[in-house]
Design a protein around this motif. Structure first.
Motif, PDB file in Angstrom:
ATOM      1  N   LEU A 352      43.028  36.125  33.607  1.00 27.44           N
ATOM      2  CA  LEU A 352      43.213  37.339  32.952  1.00 27.44           C
ATOM      3  C   LEU A 352      44.430  37.644  32.015  1.00 27.44           C
ATOM      4  CD1 LEU A 352      42.373  40.347  32.598  1.00 27.44           C
ATOM      5  CD2 LEU A 352      43.264  40.890  34.978  1.00 27.44           C
ATOM      6  N   ASP A 353      45.511  36.971  32.731  1.00 24.85           N
ATOM      7  CA  ASP A 353      46.909  36.907  32.254  1.00 24.85           C
ATOM      8  C   ASP A 353      46.928  36.350  30.710  1.00 24.85           C
ATOM      9  OD1 ASP A 353      49.576  37.622  32.209  1.00 24.85           O
ATOM     10  OD2 ASP A 353      50.129  35.964  33.302  1.00 24.85           O
ATOM     11  N   ALA A 354      46.229  35.121  30.771  1.00 23.25           N
ATOM     12  CA  ALA A 354      46.385  34.285  29.581  1.00 23.25           C
ATOM     13  C   ALA A 354      45.298  35.086  28.536  1.00 23.25           C
ATOM     14  CB  ALA A 354      45.975  32.918  29.815  1.00 23.25           C
ATOM     15  N   THR A 355      44.181  35.575  28.787  1.00 22.72           N
ATOM     16  CA  THR A 355      43.384  35.959  27.818  1.00 22.72           C
ATOM     17  C   THR A 355      43.083  37.584  27.704  1.00 22.72           C
ATOM     18  OG1 THR A 355      41.472  35.848  29.574  1.00 22.72           O
ATOM     19  CG2 THR A 355      42.277  33.931  28.041  1.00 22.72           C
ATOM     20  N   GLY A 356      43.448  38.241  28.469  1.00 21.74           N
ATOM     21  CA  GLY A 356      43.311  39.858  28.660  1.00 21.74           C
ATOM     22  C   GLY A 356      44.342  40.380  27.949  1.00 21.74           C
ATOM     23  N   THR A 357      44.187  41.915  27.809  1.00 24.18           N
ATOM     24  CA  THR A 357      45.041  42.589  27.447  1.00 24.18           C
ATOM     25  C   THR A 357      45.568  43.855  28.415  1.00 24.18           C
ATOM     26  OG1 THR A 357      43.359  44.739  27.095  1.00 24.18           O
ATOM     27  CG2 THR A 357      43.557  42.978  25.665  1.00 24.18           C
ATOM     28  N   PRO A 358      46.634  44.414  28.176  1.00 27.42           N
ATOM     29  CA  PRO A 358      47.087  45.480  29.357  1.00 27.42           C
ATOM     30  C   PRO A 358      46.170  46.365  29.945  1.00 27.42           C
ATOM     31  CG  PRO A 358      48.724  45.215  27.743  1.00 27.42           C
ATOM     32  CD  PRO A 358      47.414  44.670  26.877  1.00 27.42           C
ATOM     33  N   ALA A 359      44.961  46.718  29.103  1.00 29.86           N
ATOM     34  CA  ALA A 359      44.005  47.816  29.418  1.00 29.86           C
ATOM     35  C   ALA A 359      43.054  46.892  30.639  1.00 29.86           C
ATOM     36  CB  ALA A 359      43.481  48.144  28.189  1.00 29.86           C
ATOM     37  N   ASP A 360      42.724  45.622  30.189  1.00 33.20           N
ATOM     38  CA  ASP A 360      42.106  44.635  31.119  1.00 33.20           C
ATOM     39  C   ASP A 360      42.535  44.593  32.365  1.00 33.20           C
ATOM     40  OD1 ASP A 360      40.074  44.288  29.002  1.00 33.20           O
ATOM     41  OD2 ASP A 360      41.285  42.588  28.306  1.00 33.20           O
ATOM     42  N   ALA A 361      43.853  44.249  32.283  1.00 33.08           N
ATOM     43  CA  ALA A 361      44.764  44.135  33.278  1.00 33.08           C
ATOM     44  C   ALA A 361      45.007  45.408  34.467  1.00 33.08           C
ATOM     45  CB  ALA A 361      46.319  43.528  33.348  1.00 33.08           C
ATOM     46  N   ALA A 362      44.833  46.749  33.775  1.00 37.32           N
ATOM     47  CA  ALA A 362      44.907  47.631  34.693  1.00 37.32           C
ATOM     48  C   ALA A 362      43.644  47.993  35.253  1.00 37.32           C
ATOM     49  CB  ALA A 362      45.233  48.768  33.522  1.00 37.32           C
ATOM     50  N   SER A 363      42.363  47.562  34.654  1.00 38.15           N
ATOM     51  CA  SER A 363      41.070  47.863  35.427  1.00 38.15           C
ATOM     52  C   SER A 363      40.543  46.871  35.952  1.00 38.15           C
ATOM     53  CB  SER A 363      40.337  48.319  34.081  1.00 38.15           C
ATOM     54  OG  SER A 363      40.219  47.384  33.010  1.00 38.15           O
ATOM     55  N   ALA A 364      41.077  45.636  36.069  1.00 40.35           N
ATOM     56  CA  ALA A 364      40.505  44.342  36.560  1.00 40.35           C
ATOM     57  C   ALA A 364      40.210  44.609  38.142  1.00 40.35           C
ATOM     58  CB  ALA A 364      41.124  43.004  36.212  1.00 40.35           C
ATOM     59  N   PRO A 365      39.230  44.298  38.745  1.00 44.06           N
ATOM     60  CA  PRO A 365      39.159  44.529  40.000  1.00 44.06           C
ATOM     61  C   PRO A 365      39.373  42.988  40.670  1.00 44.06           C
ATOM     62  CG  PRO A 365      37.038  44.053  39.306  1.00 44.06           C
ATOM     63  CD  PRO A 365      37.643  44.140  38.191  1.00 44.06           C
ATOM     64  N   TRP A 366      39.903  43.198  42.084  1.00 40.35           N
ATOM     65  CA  TRP A 366      40.214  41.904  42.651  1.00 40.35           C
ATOM     66  C   TRP A 366      38.787  41.483  43.108  1.00 40.35           C
ATOM     67  CZ3 TRP A 366      45.047  39.728  44.501  1.00 40.35           C
ATOM     68  CH2 TRP A 366      46.212  40.281  43.875  1.00 40.35           C
ATOM     69  N   PRO A 367      38.709  39.937  42.835  1.00 40.36           N
ATOM     70  CA  PRO A 367      37.308  39.396  43.577  1.00 40.36           C
ATOM     71  C   PRO A 367      37.170  39.487  44.948  1.00 40.36           C
ATOM     72  CG  PRO A 367      38.138  37.963  41.970  1.00 40.36           C
ATOM     73  CD  PRO A 367      39.465  39.024  42.182  1.00 40.36           C
ATOM     74  N   TYR A 368      38.301  39.291  45.852  1.00 34.76           N
ATOM     75  CA  TYR A 368      38.507  39.404  46.995  1.00 34.76           C
ATOM     76  C   TYR A 368      39.545  40.413  47.365  1.00 34.76           C
ATOM     77  CZ  TYR A 368      34.938  35.553  46.948  1.00 34.76           C
ATOM     78  OH  TYR A 368      33.847  34.971  46.661  1.00 34.76           O
ATOM     79  N   PRO A 369      39.521  41.608  47.320  1.00 37.30           N
ATOM     80  CA  PRO A 369      40.491  42.461  47.840  1.00 37.30           C
ATOM     81  C   PRO A 369      41.565  42.444  49.028  1.00 37.30           C
ATOM     82  CG  PRO A 369      38.552  43.545  47.619  1.00 37.30           C
ATOM     83  CD  PRO A 369      38.204  42.393  47.067  1.00 37.30           C
ATOM     84  N   ARG A 370      40.594  41.762  50.027  1.00 29.94           N
ATOM     85  CA  ARG A 370      41.293  41.796  51.423  1.00 29.94           C
ATOM     86  C   ARG A 370      42.410  40.668  51.280  1.00 29.94           C
ATOM     87  NH1 ARG A 370      38.568  37.764  55.646  1.00 29.94           N
ATOM     88  NH2 ARG A 370      37.811  36.255  54.683  1.00 29.94           N
ATOM     89  N   TRP A 371      42.680  40.074  50.260  1.00 29.49           N
ATOM     90  CA  TRP A 371      43.808  39.025  50.059  1.00 29.49           C
ATOM     91  C   TRP A 371      44.656  39.768  49.034  1.00 29.49           C
ATOM     92  CZ3 TRP A 371      44.516  36.333  54.163  1.00 29.49           C
ATOM     93  CH2 TRP A 371      43.364  35.705  54.671  1.00 29.49           C
ATOM     94  N   MET A 372      44.761  41.116  48.824  1.00 29.19           N
ATOM     95  CA  MET A 372      45.903  41.429  47.862  1.00 29.19           C
ATOM     96  C   MET A 372      47.396  41.492  48.819  1.00 29.19           C
ATOM     97  SD  MET A 372      43.660  44.890  46.602  1.00 29.19           S
ATOM     98  CE  MET A 372      45.056  45.657  45.581  1.00 29.19           C
ATOM     99  N   ASP A 373      47.204  41.563  49.938  1.00 23.22           N
ATOM    100  CA  ASP A 373      48.595  41.391  50.834  1.00 23.22           C
ATOM    101  C   ASP A 373      49.258  40.180  50.811  1.00 23.22           C
ATOM    102  OD1 ASP A 373      50.720  42.051  52.475  1.00 23.22           O
ATOM    103  OD2 ASP A 373      49.546  42.217  54.221  1.00 23.22           O
TER     104      ASP A 373
END
Length: 396
Positions: A352-373
């Motif tokens: 995402l960092d290499a191919t996306g846009t700031p808008a993509d980054a703001a809306s992208a969901p974590w595939p496995y959100p339990r490992w955000m910490d």
């Protein structure tokens, strides 16, 4: 650090290529996370070639098999399949079981006494394990689009060897007259038999099996009778060789081991260090070739890797990537669920960092959100760099 370009030179170049580096199960899982992001962005269905080495070859073969198994019928193309599936549920999640197996230890233990005299025995055991994973498919069973290319290193001639549906061989040895019945497991085993743990894979071939080989020396036929193949990363760990001169857009997912700065120690460590420096130089030259093409407008593309992250980019912080995730081992031992999910997250946000846009980054969901910490990630991955005798052997 992720970098991208958006224009390509005119001419004979065409299509988008995805290059998947080596790095064992760590790389395979990281690449699946990156492919999840490409799928979510509607870009994976545009890929016309997948070039892979070692751990990347495992991920590429898995993608090919999930497509072949998941088609509604034989006429459903890759783009149509991509457009309708839940990639996380149908491609990424089933690989958790594969990565939870130890493909390394049993072949090593069973062949330890005689491996240096008969190295092909250990690779044969690895090939059988891949056969069970990939359903005993042959190269002729691969789809025509995208073109899947599995790269190995031809130790005889010192060049990149390709396995694909279209051809098998290299420009020095030549290309096999008949190769369709070679198994997909053979291609992946040759691509991932990383030295010194696995010796080279020797194909049962004769000089008369080859066409169009450039080498015409006095002992050419003798050399072609003894083709030995090793891990594709020995020659090109970025897997760019098959597409660098032909693709209009090249996406490179790099999960190779970062080069570590260490002081010299005893003699064996110094010998290993020599090999590490040579390998690092080869990868550096590949990167320069890729980025020069971007700079000169020869091709469009993007590059992301395991270690380098921009501060403030979505996903894990540069410190966590550098000090923790980049140290995860690069072998074929079993991976825990925590390691699996963290690496999928990391590959997803690297892409995402290499191919996306700031808008993509703001809306992208974590595939496995339990490992955000990140504190939880550090605790879960403590000791993940250890190759032997670790609690993962009895943990889920």
């Amino acid at each position: 650090m992720a970098q991208a370009a958006t224009s390509a030179s005119a001419g004979s170049r065409r299509g988008m290529a995805l290059c998947l580096s080596g790095g064992g199960f760590r790389a395979a899982i990281f690449h699946l996370g990156a492919m999840l992001r490409l799928h979510q962005a509607g870009r994976l269905l545009r890929v016309e070639a997948v070039s892979a080495v070692s751990g990347g070859s495992i991920a590429a073969a898995w993608l090919a098999c999930r497509y072949l198994d998941g088609r509604r019928d034989g006429s459903e193309g890759f783009a149509a399949w991509c457009a309708r599936i839940d990639f996380l549920a149908e491609v990424v999640e089933p690989f958790r079981t594969v990565a939870g197996r130890d493909l390394r230890s049993l072949p090593v233990l069973l062949t330890w006494p005689w491996n240096w005299l008969w190295p092909s025995g250990r690779v044969a055991l690895l090939r059988r394990r891949y056969d069970a994973i990939f359903g005993r498919r042959q190269l002729r069973d691969l789809p025509p689009t995208p073109r899947f290319v599995f790269c190995a290193t031809d130790l005889t001639f010192g060049v990149n060897w390709e396995f694909s549906r279209r051809r098998c061989g290299d420009f020095q040895a030549g290309y096999l007259r008949r190769h369709g019945k070679l198994s997909l497991a053979t291609a992946v085993a040759a691509s991932s038999c990383f030295p010194p743990l696995f010796g080279p894979l020797r194909l049962d071939l004769r000089a008369e099996d080859f066409l169009r080989g450039r080498h015409r020396g006095e002992f050419a036929d003798h050399l072609r009778d003894r083709i030995e193949l090793s891990d594709g990363g020995v020659y090109d760990n970025l897997a760019t060789e098959p597409v660098i001169k032909s693709a209009a857009e090249i996406l490179v997912s790099d999960a190779g081991a970062p080069f570590a700065f260490v002081a010299g120690e005893h003699a064996l460590r110094r010998l290993l260090r020599y090999a590490s420096v040579v390998s690092n130089q080869a990868v550096a030259l590949r990167k320069r070739l890729f980025f020069r093409g971007l700079r000169d407008g020869e091709h469009a593309g993007a590059y992301w890797n395991l270690r380098d992250r921009d501060a403030g980019a979505p996903g894990y912080s540069p410190g966590l990537a550098r000090d923790c995730i980049a140290r995860v081992r690069t072998d074929l031992d079993r991976f825990t669920s925590a390691e699996f999910e963290v690496l999928v997250n990391h590959g997803y946000f690297g892409c995402l960092d290499a191919t996306g846009t700031p808008a993509d980054a703001a809306s992208a969901p974590w595939p496995y959100p339990r490992w955000m910490d990140e504190a939880a990630v550090r605790a879960a991955l403590a000791g993940s760099g250890r190759r032997f005798w670790h609690s993962r052997w009895w943990q889920n």
